[in-house]
Design a protein around this motif. Structure first.
Motif, mmCIF file in Angstrom:
data_model
loop_
_atom_site.group_PDB
_atom_site.id
_atom_site.type_symbol
_atom_site.label_atom_id
_atom_site.label_comp_id
_atom_site.label_asym_id
_atom_site.label_seq_id
_atom_site.Cartn_x
_atom_site.Cartn_y
_atom_site.Cartn_z
ATOM 1 N N ASN A 59 0.834 -1.199 0.000
ATOM 2 C CA ASN A 59 0.000 0.000 0.000
ATOM 3 C C ASN A 59 0.874 1.256 0.000
ATOM 4 O OD1 ASN A 59 -1.748 2.092 0.672
ATOM 5 N ND2 ASN A 59 -2.985 0.838 2.041
ATOM 6 N N LEU A 61 -0.201 4.409 1.972
ATOM 7 C CA LEU A 61 -0.041 4.218 3.416
ATOM 8 C C LEU A 61 1.417 4.434 3.815
ATOM 9 C CD1 LEU A 61 -0.934 3.252 6.271
ATOM 10 C CD2 LEU A 61 -0.483 0.906 5.476
ATOM 11 N N THR A 76 -8.751 -5.189 12.226
ATOM 12 C CA THR A 76 -10.125 -4.761 11.999
ATOM 13 C C THR A 76 -11.059 -5.921 12.318
ATOM 14 O OG1 THR A 76 -9.980 -5.352 9.654
ATOM 15 C CG2 THR A 76 -9.647 -3.037 10.223
ATOM 16 N N SER A 81 -7.003 0.001 3.575
ATOM 17 C CA SER A 81 -7.240 1.421 3.812
ATOM 18 C C SER A 81 -8.738 1.669 3.964
ATOM 19 C CB SER A 81 -6.713 2.247 2.642
ATOM 20 O OG SER A 81 -5.309 2.178 2.580
ATOM 21 N N PHE A 82 -9.084 2.581 4.861
ATOM 22 C CA PHE A 82 -10.473 2.985 5.020
ATOM 23 C C PHE A 82 -10.780 4.119 4.043
ATOM 24 C CE2 PHE A 82 -10.558 0.327 8.596
ATOM 25 C CZ PHE A 82 -11.851 0.255 9.102
ATOM 26 N N ASP A 83 -11.943 4.050 3.415
ATOM 27 C CA ASP A 83 -12.340 5.121 2.510
ATOM 28 C C ASP A 83 -12.715 6.385 3.278
ATOM 29 O OD1 ASP A 83 -12.300 3.805 -0.217
ATOM 30 O OD2 ASP A 83 -13.557 2.395 0.875
ATOM 31 N N GLU A 84 -13.048 6.230 4.565
ATOM 32 C CA GLU A 84 -13.335 7.394 5.403
ATOM 33 C C GLU A 84 -12.025 8.112 5.725
ATOM 34 O OE1 GLU A 84 -16.476 4.276 6.433
ATOM 35 O OE2 GLU A 84 -14.342 4.298 5.995
ATOM 36 N N VAL A 85 -11.886 9.341 5.245
ATOM 37 C CA VAL A 85 -10.624 10.092 5.383
ATOM 38 C C VAL A 85 -10.265 10.292 6.853
ATOM 39 C CG1 VAL A 85 -9.490 12.305 4.915
ATOM 40 C CG2 VAL A 85 -10.922 11.246 3.168
ATOM 41 N N GLU A 112 -8.839 7.092 8.340
ATOM 42 C CA GLU A 112 -7.505 6.813 7.800
ATOM 43 C C GLU A 112 -6.468 7.729 8.448
ATOM 44 O OE1 GLU A 112 -5.115 4.376 5.302
ATOM 45 O OE2 GLU A 112 -7.155 4.201 6.060
ATOM 46 N N GLU A 113 -6.839 8.980 8.675
ATOM 47 C CA GLU A 113 -5.914 9.911 9.330
ATOM 48 C C GLU A 113 -5.621 9.493 10.770
ATOM 49 O OE1 GLU A 113 -7.743 13.736 8.888
ATOM 50 O OE2 GLU A 113 -6.971 14.039 6.844
ATOM 51 N N LYS A 160 -5.800 6.491 11.852
ATOM 52 C CA LYS A 160 -4.998 5.265 11.755
ATOM 53 C C LYS A 160 -3.514 5.610 11.678
ATOM 54 C CE LYS A 160 -4.467 2.695 7.892
ATOM 55 N NZ LYS A 160 -4.833 1.755 6.811
ATOM 56 N N ILE A 161 -3.170 6.552 10.827
ATOM 57 C CA ILE A 161 -1.768 6.964 10.679
ATOM 58 C C ILE A 161 -1.242 7.496 12.013
ATOM 59 C CG2 ILE A 161 -0.196 8.545 9.502
ATOM 60 C CD1 ILE A 161 -1.373 6.298 7.709
#
Length: 351
Positions: A23, A26, A298, A320-324, A327-328, A330-331
């Motif tokens: 990814n 990512l 998950t 990866s999540f499509d929800e921004v 995902e942020e 997560k990082i």
């Protein structure tokens, strides 16, 4: 002499054409975040390991490119090998052994077999009530009895992800069998005819049978929860919840298979939140005790029409999540966890 800058190795693998898999977005996002936290990361494959260094690639935000370099052994390794077969190869296993010898923490240790997961989770009294009945398909009469018991079941390869290979089988009338896949539908006059066509696939690929749950619906279509969790010191924290809503087909709600994304706030309740928080802690600790440290995972979960919660699957290499916003987070949570673990594990680089 080793720098005080935390060094994170992101482990992936090569594709069949020799290029680096994984990814990319990512990996770039992690590098950018780590730089802001005074850390650095590099991406490597098991074959990049040498006696006293690792050959890999580091992303330069200024130049917007990847640069090949040799790095010392990192302070921590984040396992993102995307293929089960690659993870089981000798080169990968040698790398994991070397990391253990050097006392270098790494996660996540492995992909999860769906049936082994079921066996593990059902040993916990709290989780047991939330698991659909599941069997490992072994022979004709066993599967027929299971199907008769529930009327409808899902058949899933125990070592696949993203809904690949999943089918739903239902009894229709006195003897007919209805099979539905993501892109197919067939009717068999009898279970014997279904078994004759499918037994080789079911046994060779190691399928699990799971009772079909009558899922709660939203606007006439079933929906599932996608729950993302990360380790936080001695426990696990909820990073985010996404909703996946089935559309053209009801076999799986995965976005690549036609599922639709909905915001969690449409469904949010204190009961849902409490359920998520309860299960992520138990599941995270159970996985880590059984397989080695799980820093993230998950959960695919749902709620039945009668209001009962179910845990369908747990995934060790989250997509990866499509929800921004998720995902942020997560990082952020991954980078925080990297630094927590490095501080918790004094290194023995000369081991």
């Amino acid at each position: 002499m080793k720098s005080n800058t935390p060094l994170i190795g992101i482990l992936t693998s090569s594709k069949s054409d020799g290029s680096i898999a994984g990814n990319g977005p990512l990996f770039i996002a992690l590098q950018k975040k780590l730089i802001s936290l005074n850390g650095i990361s590099f991406v490597f494959i098991p074959e990049g390991m040498e006696v006293d260094c690792i050959n890999g690639y580091s992303y330069s935000p200024e130049e917007n490119c990847w640069k090949k370099k040799s790095f010392p052994f990192p302070d921590l390794v984040y396992n993102r090998i995307p293929f089960r077969t690659k993870e089981q190869e000798e080169t990968s296993q040698l790398l994991f052994s070397r990391l253990r010898e050097k006392n270098i923490p790494f996660f996540n240790p492995c992909f999860i077999d769906k049936y082994e997961l079921y066996q593990l989770l059902k040993t916990d009294n709290t989780l047991r009530d939330h698991l659909p009945e599941t069997i490992l398909v072994k022979e004709k009469n066993q599967l027929l009895a299971f199907l008769k018991r529930f009327g409808g079941i899902y058949l899933k390869p125990t070592q696949s992800s993203k809904g690949k290979g999943i089918i739903r089988v239902r009894m229709e009338g006195p003897s007919e069998i209805l099979l539905e896949g993501i892109n197919k539908q067939e009717i068999y006059p009898s279970f014997t005819q279904f078994w004759e066509e499918w037994n080789e696939e079911l046994l060779k690929k190691r399928y699990a049978g799971q009772e079909e749950i009558e899922s709660a619906e939203y606007e006439g279509k079933r929906f599932d929860f996608r729950i993302l969790a990360h380790a936080h010191y001695d426990n696990y924290t909820l990073t985010g919840v996404g909703i996946r809503h089935s559309q053209e087909q009801e076999i799986t709600t995965h976005i690549p298979s036609g599922g639709k994304l909905l915001p969690y706030h449409l469904f949010q309740s204190s009961e849902h939140d409490e359920f998520f928080q309860t299960i992520i802690s138990i599941i995270g600790k159970s996985l880590s005790e059984q397989f080695g440290f799980f820093g993230e995972f998950t959960i695919d979960a749902g709620v039945s029409k009668s209001g009962r919660y179910y845990i369908y699957e747990v995934n060790s290499k989250p997509m990866s999540f499509d929800e921004v916003d998720i995902e942020e987070r997560k990082i952020e949570n991954l980078c925080r966890l990297f630094l927590q673990l490095i501080n918790a594990y004094p290194q023995e680089k000369n081991a």
